[in-house]
Design a protein around this motif. Structure first.
Motif, PDB file in Angstrom:
ATOM      1  N   ASP A  17       0.693  -1.398   0.103  1.00 34.96           N
ATOM      2  CA  ASP A  17       0.076   0.180   0.071  1.00 34.96           C
ATOM      3  C   ASP A  17       0.744   1.193   0.027  1.00 34.96           C
ATOM      4  O   ASP A  17       0.392   2.308  -0.469  1.00 34.96           O
ATOM      5  N   VAL A  18       1.935   1.288   0.861  1.00 40.04           N
ATOM      6  CA  VAL A  18       2.759   2.263   1.130  1.00 40.04           C
ATOM      7  C   VAL A  18       4.152   1.852   1.307  1.00 40.04           C
ATOM      8  O   VAL A  18       4.360   0.857   2.012  1.00 40.04           O
ATOM      9  N   ILE A  19       5.166   2.835   0.747  1.00 40.82           N
ATOM     10  CA  ILE A  19       6.464   2.378   1.134  1.00 40.82           C
ATOM     11  C   ILE A  19       7.101   3.249   1.924  1.00 40.82           C
ATOM     12  O   ILE A  19       7.107   4.691   1.752  1.00 40.82           O
ATOM     13  N   ALA A  20       7.583   2.992   3.039  1.00 43.35           N
ATOM     14  CA  ALA A  20       8.071   3.948   4.041  1.00 43.35           C
ATOM     15  C   ALA A  20       9.644   3.612   4.178  1.00 43.35           C
ATOM     16  O   ALA A  20      10.385   2.801   3.798  1.00 43.35           O
ATOM     17  N   VAL A  21      10.407   5.113   4.520  1.00 45.43           N
ATOM     18  CA  VAL A  21      11.776   5.029   4.530  1.00 45.43           C
ATOM     19  C   VAL A  21      12.067   5.951   5.722  1.00 45.43           C
ATOM     20  O   VAL A  21      11.514   7.038   5.948  1.00 45.43           O
ATOM     21  N   ALA A  22      13.065   5.745   6.116  1.00 50.92           N
ATOM     22  CA  ALA A  22      13.911   6.776   7.418  1.00 50.92           C
ATOM     23  C   ALA A  22      14.760   7.860   6.271  1.00 50.92           C
ATOM     24  O   ALA A  22      15.431   7.604   5.566  1.00 50.92           O
ATOM     25  N   GLN A  23      14.168   9.019   6.459  1.00 47.42           N
ATOM     26  CA  GLN A  23      14.651  10.254   5.529  1.00 47.42           C
ATOM     27  C   GLN A  23      15.662  10.972   6.261  1.00 47.42           C
ATOM     28  O   GLN A  23      16.118  12.018   5.801  1.00 47.42           O
ATOM     29  N   GLY A  24      16.240  10.815   7.526  1.00 51.00           N
ATOM     30  CA  GLY A  24      17.154  11.191   8.081  1.00 51.00           C
ATOM     31  C   GLY A  24      16.823  11.939   9.405  1.00 51.00           C
ATOM     32  O   GLY A  24      15.449  11.734   9.742  1.00 51.00           O
ATOM     33  N   PRO A  25      17.696  12.386  10.215  1.00 49.80           N
ATOM     34  CA  PRO A  25      18.909  12.499   9.859  1.00 49.80           C
ATOM     35  C   PRO A  25      19.981  11.349   9.739  1.00 49.80           C
ATOM     36  O   PRO A  25      19.361  10.119  10.125  1.00 49.80           O
ATOM     37  N   GLY A  26      21.018  11.240   9.415  1.00 47.98           N
ATOM     38  CA  GLY A  26      21.987  10.203   9.074  1.00 47.98           C
ATOM     39  C   GLY A  26      23.192  10.424   8.452  1.00 47.98           C
ATOM     40  O   GLY A  26      23.351  11.511   7.783  1.00 47.98           O
ATOM     41  N   LYS A  47       3.234   4.118  -6.216  1.00 53.36           N
ATOM     42  CA  LYS A  47       2.617   3.905  -4.845  1.00 53.36           C
ATOM     43  C   LYS A  47       2.918   5.523  -4.030  1.00 53.36           C
ATOM     44  O   LYS A  47       3.824   5.951  -4.244  1.00 53.36           O
ATOM     45  N   PRO A  48       2.276   5.424  -2.827  1.00 50.86           N
ATOM     46  CA  PRO A  48       2.611   6.766  -2.128  1.00 50.86           C
ATOM     47  C   PRO A  48       4.058   6.428  -1.238  1.00 50.86           C
ATOM     48  O   PRO A  48       4.093   5.294  -0.978  1.00 50.86           O
ATOM     49  N   ALA A  49       4.671   7.187  -0.688  1.00 47.10           N
ATOM     50  CA  ALA A  49       5.766   7.062   0.231  1.00 47.10           C
ATOM     51  C   ALA A  49       5.210   7.714   1.737  1.00 47.10           C
ATOM     52  O   ALA A  49       4.654   8.666   1.769  1.00 47.10           O
ATOM     53  N   VAL A  50       6.062   7.276   2.735  1.00 48.94           N
ATOM     54  CA  VAL A  50       5.967   7.893   3.823  1.00 48.94           C
ATOM     55  C   VAL A  50       7.524   8.137   4.306  1.00 48.94           C
ATOM     56  O   VAL A  50       8.271   7.056   4.407  1.00 48.94           O
ATOM     57  N   GLY A  51       7.867   9.372   4.748  1.00 55.03           N
ATOM     58  CA  GLY A  51       9.391   9.670   5.161  1.00 55.03           C
ATOM     59  C   GLY A  51       9.301   9.816   6.866  1.00 55.03           C
ATOM     60  O   GLY A  51       8.433  10.328   7.107  1.00 55.03           O
ATOM     61  N   VAL A  52       9.996   8.813   7.392  1.00 54.07           N
ATOM     62  CA  VAL A  52       9.994   9.016   8.647  1.00 54.07           C
ATOM     63  C   VAL A  52      11.512   9.304   9.424  1.00 54.07           C
ATOM     64  O   VAL A  52      12.453   8.862   8.796  1.00 54.07           O
ATOM     65  N   SER A  53      11.480  10.205  10.243  1.00 52.10           N
ATOM     66  CA  SER A  53      12.729  10.764  11.188  1.00 52.10           C
ATOM     67  C   SER A  53      13.394   9.386  11.577  1.00 52.10           C
ATOM     68  O   SER A  53      12.807   8.567  12.159  1.00 52.10           O
TER      69      SER A  53
END
Length: 195
Positions: A17-26, A47-53
């Motif tokens: 349904d959605v693809i999540a990723v750690a978007q930073g910092p790092g 597909k939509p994305a979700v950026g997570v700290s």
């Protein structure tokens, strides 16, 4: 790796349904590669994305912390700083107490100096952070090694607390300029002064 993951879980990308990723910092390179990979997957599969700290994702490991602890993710940002944010665990999930930031360990120790709750410290900068907090008299608990580092589980757990976005709007969050950008700015400033 993505293909292997989908194959091993007998999942098709069209079923996601959605693809999540750690978007930073790092790490600048690591964050750029992760976000770019997810953008490509999302564009290709519509597909939509979700950026997570990354720090928020790490805070999920704080579910194993003692009750009322302050969850203190700390990543070594080099140059005498930590990437940090503070969280508490409420109703079974981390609740943010401050924004992600690049902060000196001594400054963080001063901020937590009067705190009566223990700081549950995790991340690749945990030992550096814990040493500074303990030196300032802050009650500190170092997360056990199996839950000290960031992981995909934390990203997956944090994702439902964020609105999905298009791959086009998903961006890395670096918190500060890369070394190359800092050097370029310094050279430009030097050039301006020479005019």
């Amino acid at each position: 790796m993505t293909e292997a993951l989908l194959k091993n879980t007998e999942t098709s990308l069209r079923d996601v349904d959605v693809i999540a990723v750690a978007q930073g910092p790092g790490s600048f390179t690591g964050i750029r590669i992760g976000v770019s990979t997810v953008k490509g997957l999302c564009w290709g599969a519509d597909k939509p994305a979700v950026g997570v700290s990354t720090l928020e994702a790490m805070a999920w490991n704080g579910l194993c912390a003692p009750e009322n602890a302050i969850i203190c993710p700390a990543m070594d940002a080099r140059r005498g700083q930590l990437y940090n944010a503070l969280f508490t665990i409420e109703d079974g999930h981390p609740v943010r107490q401050c924004p992600d930031r690049a902060i000196a360990a001594a400054e963080l120790a001063q901020e937590l100096g009067g705190e009566t709750r223990p700081a549950f410290v995790l991340g690749d900068g945990a030992e550096l952070c814990a040493a500074a907090l303990e030196a300032a008299g802050v009650r500190t608990l170092l997360a056990p090694e199996p839950v000290r580092r960031q992981n995909a589980w934390g990203v997956a757990m944090a994702a439902p607390y964020h609105e999905p976005e298009s791959a086009e709007t998903l961006l890395p969050s670096y918190l500060r300029l890369s070394q190359a950008e800092r050097e370029r700015q310094a050279a430009m400033e030097k050039e301006k002064q020479g005019e």
